[in-house]
Design a protein around this motif. Sequence first.
Motif, PDB file in Angstrom:
ATOM      1  N   VAL B  92       8.232   1.703   1.830  1.00 14.91           N
ATOM      2  CA  VAL B  92       9.495   0.978   2.023  1.00 14.91           C
ATOM      3  C   VAL B  92       9.257  -0.531   2.020  1.00 14.91           C
ATOM      4  CG1 VAL B  92      10.522   2.878   3.338  1.00 14.91           C
ATOM      5  CG2 VAL B  92       9.406   0.985   4.568  1.00 14.91           C
ATOM      6  N   ARG B  93      10.354  -1.256   1.860  1.00 12.18           N
ATOM      7  CA  ARG B  93      10.336  -2.716   1.842  1.00 12.18           C
ATOM      8  C   ARG B  93      10.206  -3.232   3.278  1.00 12.18           C
ATOM      9  NH1 ARG B  93      14.850  -4.781  -2.139  1.00 12.18           N
ATOM     10  NH2 ARG B  93      13.277  -4.245  -3.695  1.00 12.18           N
ATOM     11  N   ARG B 117      -2.996  -3.700  -0.756  1.00  8.07           N
ATOM     12  CA  ARG B 117      -2.064  -3.998  -1.852  1.00  8.07           C
ATOM     13  C   ARG B 117      -0.626  -3.662  -1.456  1.00  8.07           C
ATOM     14  NH1 ARG B 117      -4.866  -4.765  -6.593  1.00  8.07           N
ATOM     15  NH2 ARG B 117      -2.915  -5.729  -7.248  1.00  8.07           N
ATOM     16  N   LEU B 118      -0.274  -4.051  -0.230  1.00  6.59           N
ATOM     17  CA  LEU B 118       1.062  -3.770   0.285  1.00  6.59           C
ATOM     18  C   LEU B 118       1.904  -5.046   0.258  1.00  6.59           C
ATOM     19  CD1 LEU B 118      -0.025  -1.564   3.309  1.00  6.59           C
ATOM     20  CD2 LEU B 118       1.030  -0.775   1.192  1.00  6.59           C
ATOM     21  N   HIS B 174       6.118  -6.278  -7.700  1.00  8.14           N
ATOM     22  CA  HIS B 174       5.861  -6.047  -9.126  1.00  8.14           C
ATOM     23  C   HIS B 174       4.559  -5.254  -9.278  1.00  8.14           C
ATOM     24  CE1 HIS B 174       5.127  -6.764 -13.368  1.00  8.14           C
ATOM     25  NE2 HIS B 174       6.349  -7.252 -13.477  1.00  8.14           N
ATOM     26  N   LYS B 175       4.559  -4.274 -10.155  1.00 11.49           N
ATOM     27  CA  LYS B 175       3.388  -3.383 -10.276  1.00 11.49           C
ATOM     28  C   LYS B 175       2.124  -4.134 -10.699  1.00 11.49           C
ATOM     29  CE  LYS B 175       4.474  -1.733 -14.966  1.00 11.49           C
ATOM     30  NZ  LYS B 175       3.658  -2.751 -15.632  1.00 11.49           N
ATOM     31  N   PRO B 214       6.805   1.769  -5.042  1.00 11.61           N
ATOM     32  CA  PRO B 214       5.430   1.472  -4.609  1.00 11.61           C
ATOM     33  C   PRO B 214       4.374   2.085  -5.521  1.00 11.61           C
ATOM     34  CG  PRO B 214       6.415   3.134  -3.190  1.00 11.61           C
ATOM     35  CD  PRO B 214       7.507   2.684  -4.115  1.00 11.61           C
ATOM     36  N   LEU B 215       3.217   1.426  -5.572  1.00  9.46           N
ATOM     37  CA  LEU B 215       2.086   1.948  -6.359  1.00  9.46           C
ATOM     38  C   LEU B 215       1.526   3.204  -5.714  1.00  9.46           C
ATOM     39  CD1 LEU B 215      -0.108  -1.149  -7.339  1.00  9.46           C
ATOM     40  CD2 LEU B 215       1.381   0.196  -8.807  1.00  9.46           C
ATOM     41  N   TRP B 216       1.510   3.217  -4.376  1.00 12.51           N
ATOM     42  CA  TRP B 216       1.028   4.392  -3.648  1.00 12.51           C
ATOM     43  C   TRP B 216       1.820   4.480  -2.364  1.00 12.51           C
ATOM     44  CZ3 TRP B 216      -1.340   4.267   1.262  1.00 12.51           C
ATOM     45  CH2 TRP B 216      -1.608   2.987   1.746  1.00 12.51           C
ATOM     46  N   ARG B 217       1.822   5.640  -1.742  1.00  5.39           N
ATOM     47  CA  ARG B 217       2.499   5.792  -0.470  1.00  5.39           C
ATOM     48  C   ARG B 217       1.908   6.948   0.323  1.00  5.39           C
ATOM     49  NH1 ARG B 217       8.566   7.030  -0.861  1.00  5.39           N
ATOM     50  NH2 ARG B 217       8.621   5.946  -2.824  1.00  5.39           N
ATOM     51  N   ILE B 218       2.113   6.873   1.636  1.00  8.50           N
ATOM     52  CA  ILE B 218       1.717   7.976   2.506  1.00  8.50           C
ATOM     53  C   ILE B 218       2.755   9.069   2.351  1.00  8.50           C
ATOM     54  CG2 ILE B 218       1.619   8.692   4.929  1.00  8.50           C
ATOM     55  CD1 ILE B 218       0.475   5.916   5.519  1.00  8.50           C
TER      56      ILE B 218
END
Lengths: 301, 406
Positions: B92-93, B117-118, B174-175, B214-218
Motif C-alpha cells: 500500500v501507499r 525498495r519501498l 515507478h517500477k 508494488p514490485l513485491w508484497r507480503i
Amino acid sequence: MAIKDLPDTEYVLAGSAACPGCPATIGLRIVLKALGKNTVMIVPACCTAVIESVYPNTSFDIPVMNIAFEAAAAGASGVEAGLRMQGKKDTTVFAWAGDGGTYDIGIQALSGAIERQTNFIYICYNNQIYSNTGIQRSGATPLGAWTTTTVGGKTEVRKEMGDIIRAHHLPYAAQACISYPEDLYNKVKKAKSIKGPKYIEILAPCPPGWHFPMEKTVDMGVLAIETGAWALYEFENEKMIFNGKSKLLLEKKIEPKPVEEWIKYQGRFRHLFKPTRDEKTLKAIQDNTDIIWERYRKCYL
Amino acid sequence: MRKRMQCKSNNHGKGGATMKNIIINTGNYSAAKAAVMAKPDVVAAYPITPQTTLVESIANYIASGEYKGEYICVESEHSAMSACIGASATGVRTFTATSSHGLLHMHEMLHWAALARLPVIMCNINRVIGPGWNIWADENDSISQRDTGWIQFYCSSNQEIFDTVIQAFKLGEHKDVALPVMINYNAFILSHTSMPAEIPSQKEIDDYLGKYQPLWRIDPENPVTFGNIIMPADYEKVRRAMQYAHENAKRLIPEIAQDWKKKFGRFNGNLIEKYRCEDAEVILLAMGAIAAESKVSIDNLRKEGYKIGLARVRTFRPFPAEEIVKLAKKTELIVIDRNISCGYEGALFTEVKSALYNKSDAKVSGFIAGLGGKDVTYNHIEDMCKKAIKGKLKETVWYGFEEVKK
C-alpha cells in the motif's frame, strides 16, 4: 488436546539453519501449526533471522518480513494496518522476537504497539541471552548466569517482563514453554481468536547458550517449570490463570524443586558449584524465585 | 474530456469557466493537502517541531472524513519509519513526515526502506540538530542522510512542495525507481509561511497518480521470506540495483514533471532550476529557501551589470552532476551551503567540485551561511556573490565571520 492431535501441516520446513536442539524451532513449529497458513511473520534481528536460511532460500512456508532489531512491533503495526486497509482482516500478523529484541532494544516499540491496541500477536521466545551474537547478557538473563558479558555471573535479577506487559491492560498475555507443546498450542490458538494486542512469551532453553547437551532442551524447560524458575500462565480480561504444574505450585499443592535442580545441569552456572559452592549466590537465586512466587500468590491467588 | 472534467470539478458557478482552486496557506498545510490527496493507505508519524502542523492537518482530515487512510500515532520516529516500511511491504501507499532529530532517529530505518525498495514518501522539514535546542532552518539533518539511498528533493515554495509531494509518489512508485523519497523544505521559512498554492481537483490527482502497483508484497497466498541472510555477491547486486534506480530517477524526475505540466500547466521538475543562466558568466548554486531568496539577489546584481544566474539544486540525490558540468562550461560557480560537513566543507560545495573533476576547470567558491537558522537575506547573498567574483577565495568562507579570527 494431546500432542498427537496437533495439525500435521508443517510451516517450519526441513533443513533450516538452526543449531541441533534449538528451542526456537521447536516453539515456532508449534506456533505456526496453531496460526495456520494465513499468517504473516515479522522477525527482528534474532536467531530466527539465521534459522530462516540464506537468500534466496527460506525455511518457512509463510510470508516473512525481516526488520531491524528494535522494530518488530512497529513493523508489525504497519503490516497490520496495510493488510487491513486492503480488506485482508483475516490474516494473522505476528512478531517473533527474542528476549533481547523484546526486553531490551525493542521494548519501546512493543509498548507503543500494545498501547495503541494493535491487532497482532507478539511472541517472545526467551532464551535469556543474546544468543545469536554469541551469548551476551540481556534483561532476561537470570541472576548468577555466566554470559560473555557477565563473566563472573550476572549480578542483577532478570526483568519481570510479564508485569510490564500486564500493566498495558491488553486483552491477552501468556507465558509458555517449549516443553509443553499442547499448552503453547492452545495459548496461540486463543490469542489468534482475540482482537487487539496479544503477548506470549515462550521459555526457550538454549543448548549452546546455557551450556547443556543438545538432547536436554525439553528437560531444561520441564525443570524450569518444576523449580518455579519459569511459570505457565494466562492473563485474560485482567485475570491471571496459572496452568499445569505452575497452578499447583501457586496453590502449594505441590512443592517446587529447589532451583538448584535446574541450574546444576547448565554450564552457565558452573562457577556457582566449582571449585567451591557459592552459597551466597545460590541462596540469592532461590530467594529471588521465592519472592516472585510469593508475589504471584499475593496478587493472583 | 479532460478539459470538461476540469471545468466541472472547478466550476464555482461562474458560467462554467475553469476556476483555479488556490489556497493561501503554509508549507506544512500544502504538504498535508498533497499527502491526503495522494490517498496513502497508511500514515505513521510522530510529532516534532516544526513538522507538527503537517501531521495535525492529516489528523484533521481524518476527523472530517476527507481522508480515509489509517494514521498510526507511533511512539517514536524510529517506529514511524518502521511502521511505514511494514505497511509499504504489504503493497500500500504510505506517507510520513518528520524533522531534525526525528529524521536522525529514523536513520537506521531510512536505509531499511531504501534497501527494501519501498516507496515510502516523507516530508522532512529541515531544522537544526542539537545541542543546544534550536528549531530553525538548517539542512544538516537531511544532508547527513545523504547515503541512505533516498531520493532527496529540496523545495523553495509552497506550490513546489505541493507539486513535489504528489510527483514523489509517482516517482517513488515507478517500477524503474521503487525507492523512498524525501521532500525537504526549510523550517518556518517555508513550513510556517503562508503562500499561494494552486490545488488540482481530487479526480485530477487520482488520474495523474493511478493505482500503486508494488514490485513485491507480503502475501500469504505467495509466501516469501524478505530480508533474510544474503551472501556478498547477492548483496552487491542489491546495491547496484539501487544505484541504477537512482540513475533512472534522474531521467524520470523531469519526465514526471513534464507530464504534470501537460495536465496542470505548472512545471516544478528539473533536477536543477535555472534562473537567468543563459548568458551568465557566474552561476550561483544553492538549495532550499536560500535559493529562493537568491532570485532577488540575481535580479539586483543583474541591474548592477553582473552577468550572473542561479542554478537552484532541487535534487541532492540523485545528484545532477551532468547538468552542473554543462553549467560550468563557460562560467565560474559560487556555492552556498546551509550545512557543514565538519572537518571538510559544505556538502553541496564538495559535490559540485566532484562533479567537475576532470571535466571542467571552472573556478568554484564556497560559502557556509545560515546555520542554526541565521537569516540569509538577498543582501547577504549579493555580498557573497560580489566577494566571490572579486576575491580569490581559496577555501570555504563562513559568511559573516570573514573578519573573525579562528
